[in-house]
Design an enzyme around this catalytic site. Structure first.
Site, PDB file in Angstrom:
ATOM      1  N   HIS A 512     -15.474  -2.731   6.127  1.00 41.24           N
ATOM      2  CA  HIS A 512     -14.379  -2.008   6.782  1.00 41.24           C
ATOM      3  C   HIS A 512     -14.699  -0.563   7.141  1.00 41.24           C
ATOM      4  CE1 HIS A 512      -9.684  -1.756   6.948  1.00 41.24           C
ATOM      5  NE2 HIS A 512     -10.253  -1.307   8.038  1.00 41.24           N
ATOM      6  N   TYR A 628       3.397  -0.142   4.845  1.00 37.82           N
ATOM      7  CA  TYR A 628       2.290   0.357   5.675  1.00 37.82           C
ATOM      8  C   TYR A 628       2.077  -0.623   6.819  1.00 37.82           C
ATOM      9  CZ  TYR A 628      -2.570   1.916   6.683  1.00 37.82           C
ATOM     10  OH  TYR A 628      -3.720   2.382   7.276  1.00 37.82           O
ATOM     11  N   THR A 641      -7.099   4.921  12.836  1.00 37.12           N
ATOM     12  CA  THR A 641      -5.772   4.371  12.560  1.00 37.12           C
ATOM     13  C   THR A 641      -4.808   5.453  12.102  1.00 37.12           C
ATOM     14  OG1 THR A 641      -6.354   3.868  10.258  1.00 37.12           O
ATOM     15  CG2 THR A 641      -6.705   2.122  11.901  1.00 37.12           C
TER      16      THR A 641
END
Length: 808
Positions: A512, A628, A641
């Site tokens: 990630h 979230y 993001t």
């Protein structure tokens, strides 16, 4: 010499060490009484020549792409146009430079040394180049100003203001040329830094809906204390970073959120993606692996050549493409305090994991990619290798466990010898291919309607749409295998693992820190579409084409695993296995309705689903929670993001009204519409740099650098995200008509839960009537259950849809 050291030539296999030693010698010579006897290995010299030619070709291509990208929205050829214009003016006895050409000639060039003609020509060329660079700068600056406009984001659907219409015309004029992947990078605006007061107001409003009056009053006090004490000081330091860097968030986010984490990245950080929903095009593992591998490598070439089209919002506004740079040839390297990402400009091999063994497989021959039919043979050779694994079977568990033991083991056991060589092969590979021994499958029944028009592959025997067992958790096991495998059959540090199951289904496990899910969603979608619609298979299920070249056999990677290292591997495996045992994954296929019905209700599909999840969570836990939702900030340079805080005052009011038996249908619908409008507004604000969490995170980092404590920042950053959600984009390539070929749609992917007592939910709106929900949670608290939450989501969606008039 020991007879066991003799190279094995039986089955065409040669000892790797001997083969490498032989290949390393391009020529040998022997001194004899008659002179020097020179023996030249022409094959090796040709390989060296091809390698050099390819290397210089890559350098020239990068230079060429750099020139095109740097000069956009102009072009390198525009320099010639400026030269022609200036020379024409000079020949017409005009001085377009207003004396600058003469000034350059008189003050910067040696006339006496070069002569009048040469000096005059050079001064014209220098002026033309400077003028050309100035024009390019002005064009880029103008485009940057145009791309900074955000009014289009807030336009009412179907109504476009004259300002936005004028903006669209200007954008089309400046973006008329076909851009390369990175053409817009220098023209993208910087992520704006919100004002401190505005962030505090947004934060307080985001928690007001679910905090008690007492807790909310305490948060108001802490926020006011923060603003009046160290808040402004931290903001001033952050303003310096904003002025100095291209993005004031991304580098700190990558380092402190991802790379400094010391817990396992398996489940906690890595995410997965699933195969297309179609009946798999082949049942042969080696054939599917070959086609998809070549498709991925072709996409890598397109990235290198920068011919991938930039993703555009509303077909007009470009998104940042920076994350594509590290999508391949990248590895996360463990460290004692922090990890680091190592990216290689190119790589001519992949690493294959099969049955606890590792193989290095060369993917290029004579300067070009090997063909799928050639690669299928290589994969089949690996699958058929009778040699058993040795102590390295659980080696990859090191990448699944805690980071510090892995970092220490790497420093101690992998810095020399065969371990160093083999580990370098993995870390420099384009990516890792896992030939998994498990079999995973979609349940056809919930997808029957979407697959009815698919052409049935010829290898399929019988009726694939025959009734199948339901509720047996096929998709759950499929997803769990992709997320964590058996803890040692994925190399979790690699940019991504292409997982190919024994029956031909595929999936992806991605690291990630280097790229967010939309990047690999785009990458994987491109590969699946190429595989299914363009490459194809023979009627028997093998890859198309014929292999005519003799390729280098896959090289088995050798390892030396002493007992002490075995103990460390076992400890990492136990840590990883304990984490896996605590995780529950459930994939819910919602086929009752999809975005088609939501749009008829004139509601944003994302807003519809987010409010359904708020209602579902309240019914599941009997409370509200901090929620979230991931939103992109790629409208800005190096953007990644931002958080949309989906649990708002309006969403809480809607849920309370829905659960109030005395509320009327009209009251519920009014509250729902109000909450949906608020959610869309919050999502747009997050995309436009008006979020809360990244700003507060950076203020916290500054406070740590200054050794300043803030009760407010500690409180905010310690709040658990009990509901963490993300939407996967359904289609980004533009290579497939999803209405004509719905089977090419992916089931999306998912990630592990963020909080021990919460849920992680990833969803993909895969069609007009199809939504996949990937739900994860942990078992140890006993309060969460992924299947139960999936039931609650489906019921919430149905209850909300029931608020609308079915005739409208």
């Amino acid at each position: 010499m020991d007879s066991n050291f003799i190279p094995k030539l039986v089955n065409g296999y040669q000892s790797p060490n001997m083969a490498e030693a032989h290949a390393a010698v391009a020529f040998q010579f022997t001194v004899t009484p008659d002179g020097i006897d020179l023996n030249v290995n022409h094959e090796v010299l040709k390989a060296i020549f091809d390698s050099g030619k390819r290397s210089w070709g890559d350098k020239f291509r990068r230079f060429q792409n750099h020139m095109v990208t740097t000069t956009y929205p102009a072009s390198p050829a525009s320099w010639l146009a400026v030269l022609v214009a200036i020379v024409a003016c000079i020949l017409a006895k005009m001085d377009p430079s207003l004396g600058v050409i003469d000034f350059i000639k008189d003050h910067f060039l040696p006339v006496s040394l070069l002569g009048e003609m040469v000096t005059a020509s050079l001064s014209v060329l220098i002026f033309v180049t400077l003028l050309w660079l100035f024009i390019i700068y002005m064009l880029r600056y103008t485009l940057k100003m145009i791309l900074s406009y955000r009014g289009f984001m807030y336009e009412t659907h179907g109504k476009v203001s004259w300002q936005t219409k004028l903006w669209l015309i200007s954008l089309r004029v400046f973006c008329a040329r076909h851009p390369k992947l990175y053409s817009y990078q220098a023209s993208l605006p910087n992520l704006p830094l919100p004002k401190l007061k505005e962030t505090m107001e947004r934060y307080l409003r985001s928690v007001k809906g679910f905090l008690s009056p007492e807790d909310y009053g305490e948060m108001e006090r802490l926020a006011e204390e923060f603003q009046s004490s160290i808040g402004d000081r931290l903001q001033r330091y952050l303003q310096l970073k904003w002025l100095w860097s291209t993005n004031y968030v991304s580098d700190w986010w990558e380092e402190y959120v991802y790379l400094r984490g010391r817990s396992p990245i398996m489940v906690n950080s890595n995410y997965y993606g699933m195969d297309g929903i179609a009946i798999k095009p082949t049942c042969f593992q080696a054939a599917r692996a070959a086609n998809v591998t070549v498709a991925l490598l072709q996409f890598r070439e397109e990235i290198d050549h920068e011919v991938v089209k930039p993703i555009m919002v509303q077909k007009a506004v470009p998104l940042c493409s920076q994350q594509y740079e590290r999508a391949f040839n990248t590895t996360r390297i463990p460290g004692l305090e922090t990890d680091r990402l190592i990216h290689h400009a190119t790589s001519n091999h992949i690493v294959v994991m099969s049955k606890g063994r590792y193989y290095k497989l060369i993917i290029q021959s004579n300067g070009s990619l090997i063909k799928p039919c050639e690669l299928e043979k290589q994969y089949q050779e690996i699958l058929d290798d009778p040699e058993e694994h040795h102590a390295e079977r659980r080696l990859a568990a090191l990448t699944a466990g805690d980071r510090i033991p892995w970092a220490a083991a790497r420093q101690r056991f992998f810095m020399d010898g065969v371990n160093k060589t083999s580990l370098a092969a993995i870390e420099t590979a384009a990516f890792v291919v896992v030939l998994d021994e498990e079999v995973h499958e979609y349940d056809i029944e919930p997808l029957r309607e979407f697959l009815k028009n698919q052409e049935i592959p010829s290898w399929v025997k019988g009726d694939p749409f025959a009734q199948k067992d339901q509720g047996d958790g096929k998709l759950d096991k499929y997803a769990a295998s992709l997320l964590h495998g058996n803890c040692y059959n994925r190399w979790f540090d690699k940019c991504f693992n292409l997982v190919v199951f024994k029956n031909g289904h595929i999936g992806l496990n991605a690291e990630h820190s280097l790229a967010d899910a939309p990047i690999y969603s785009h990458t994987f979608e491109d590969a699946v579409v190429e595989d299914m619609l363009h490459m194809g298979y023979t009627p028997e299920g093998h890859t198309n084409g014929e292999s005519t070249r003799v390729l280098k056999a896959p090289q088995r990677l050798q390892w030396e695993i002493p007992s002490e290292l075995e103990d460390i591997i076992e400890t990492s495996y136990q840590v990883a296995q304990k984490l896996v045992d605590d995780v529950q994954i459930h994939v819910r296929v919602h086929n009752k309705f999809g975005k088609g019905a939501m749009k008829k209700c004139r509601i944003s599909p994302d807003g519809f689903i987010q409010l359904a999840m708020q209602l579902a969570y309240y019914r599941d836990a009997n409370r509200f929670c901090l929620t979230y939702e991931s939103s992109m900030t790629r409208l800005y340079r190096e953007g990644r993001t931002e958080t949309v805080r989906s649990c708002s005052v309006e969403s809480c009011d809607f849920v309370r009204t829905m659960e109030d038996p005395d509320s009327t249908k009209e009251e519920k619908l009014a509250k729902f519409n109000l909450a949906a409008v608020k959610h869309v507004q919050s999502y747009r604000d997050a995309m436009c740099g008006k979020g809360v969490d990244r700003h507060i995170f950076c203020l916290y980092v500054v406070s740590k650098y200054l050794n300043l404590d803030s009760p407010f920042l500690k409180k905010v950053l310690s709040e658990p995200w009990r509901l963490s959600t993300s939407q996967t984009p359904p289609s980004q390539t533009g290579k497939v008509n999803v209405n004509k070929n719905p089977e090419c749609l992916s089931a999306g992917g998912g990630f592990g839960p963020v909080a021990d007592d919460g849920y992680g939910v990833s969803y993909i709106i895969a069609g007009e009537n199809l939504i996949f929900f990937h739900i994860s949670c942990k078992n140890k608290t006993g309060n969460t259950n992924a299947i139960r939450f999936g039931d609650n989501i489906e019921q919430a969606l149905a209850d909300i849809l029931a608020l609308f008039d079915k005739d409208n």
